[in-house]
Structure formats: C-alpha cells, structure tokens
Design an enzyme around this catalytic site. Structure first.
Site, PDB file in Angstrom:
ATOM      1  CG  ASP A   1      64.211 -16.609 -31.202  1.00  0.00           C
ATOM      2  OD1 ASP A   1      63.762 -17.669 -31.993  1.00  0.00           O
ATOM      3  OD2 ASP A   1      64.381 -15.462 -31.972  1.00  0.00           O
TER       4      ASP A   1
ATOM      5  CG  ASP B   1      65.363 -12.975 -26.564  1.00  0.00           C
ATOM      6  OD1 ASP B   1      66.096 -13.246 -27.354  1.00  0.00           O
ATOM      7  OD2 ASP B   1      64.136 -12.992 -26.520  1.00  0.00           O
TER       8      ASP B   1
END
Length: 208
Positions: free
Chosen positions: A133, A135
């Site tokens: 992901d 962040d």
C-alpha cells in the site's frame, strides 16, 4: 537535537547506536543499527531526553520497539520531505504517489509519505513490493469534516494501489477512511495509546 518537540511521529532518524539496544535484542535489530539504518518515530511515552522509535527488519513481521536518545540523532527526515522523491524501482505504490501528487498538493495542507514507501525513498533500502500500500500522513491541525474526508477517500481510490492516509490532529492520529465512515466513534492513536473518541480535534474528548 535537544527537545522532544523537534521530532514527530513517522519521522525517520539516523544514529541509533548498537550500545543503546537491550541485551536481548534480536540479531536483525543489531544488524540494522550496525549498518546505520534509520528508525521511525512511534507514538509512545519516552523517558526525558529520549524518543520512542521502531526498528524495521527485512520482513514485514520484523518490528522492534525501543527508545533513542535525542543526543544520538544525526539526521532527521520528515514524511513531507519525501513527496517529490523518486525511487529506484517502479513499484505500484510509487506510481500511485506520482498519480495523487497534484491532488494532495491541491489540499493546501502539509502531507507526506510514511510507511514502507517513505522508508525506501528516504534510505534507499528496499522495503516495498508489488502489493505494498501507499501510506501517507496529512497534517490537519484544524477540524476537517467527515464529508470532506469521504470526498478525499473517493478521489484517492482511483490510484493504482490502495492508499492509506493518517490524519495528524493536535491530539493524535486517526485513519482518514475511518473518519470518512459512519461509526460514531473513531480510533485515535496518541502517545498514551489508542482510544475511541467522537471528535479527534477536541481536547475534552481525548482527556475524558
């Protein structure tokens, strides 16, 4: 550095000496310190003159919590210093960063890159992979509405990978996606720990 207020959660710090580690620290932690890898500032109460930090290992489950003397800090890189950084690898998380850069800049708020992407961009040490992901942190000293948060989530969801944003309020951090949701209370993370609050920008809520 001589004041704890000079470092913030998610800052990356260089200079943790091996001698500062506990005798039972894992070998990979000792190796990270020996090779001069940065550590990340975490939210926890620390002794005077120290800051709570976490050491990252090569595997996702390898995270080690310790404390670092502010006097040992040789360098500090904040997430907001990494928004224009270019990585050596074309991971989806870095593609997403380039994709959402205009959107984030247009918010008129200070924002930055944290997590694995921030670590890799700041240090050059491999931390990302194909399914990582992206962040981010977003500094929100003033109240932002749930509707505003929901609109931002919708815009971020067009990115090529999942984007997680932490709103940094004066009293701790709350996940953007959680604040954009319908739950009456949200999880606020601070140096005191995690607690459910209805309004993360109100001191009376946090201290109740």
């Amino acid at each position: 550095m001589n004041a704890e207020r000079t470092v913030l959660a998610h800052d990356l710090l260089w200079g943790l000496p091996v001698s500062a580690l506990a005798d039972d620290a894992p070998d990979w932690v000792i190796e990270a310190a020996r090779f001069g890898h940065p550590v990340v500032v975490r939210r926890a109460l620390a002794p005077v003159g120290h800051v709570a930090v976490g050491v990252r290992g090569p595997r996702r489950e390898q995270r080690y919590a310790t404390f670092m003397a502010l006097a040992d800090v040789q360098r500090c890189v904040r997430p907001e210093q990494l928004t224009d950084a270019v990585g050596e690898n074309d991971w989806p998380a870095l593609q997403a960063l380039a994709q959402i850069l205009p959107l984030m800049n247009a918010l008129g708020l200070i924002w930055g890159v944290s997590g694995s992407a921030g670590f890799e961009l700041a240090s050059g040490i491999a931390a990302l992979h194909e399914h990582s992901d992206l962040d981010l942190i977003l500094r929100t000293p003033d109240f932002v509405s749930r509707g505003w948060a929901a609109e931002l989530v919708q815009k971020l969801d067009v990115a090529v990978c999942h984007v997680d944003v932490q709103l940094q309020t004066p009293f701790g951090a709350v996940a953007l996606r959680e604040w954009a949701g319908a739950s009456r209370q949200v999880l606020l993370k601070s140096a005191r720990g995690a607690e459910l609050v209805a309004q993360p920008w109100l001191l009376q809520e946090v201290c109740a």
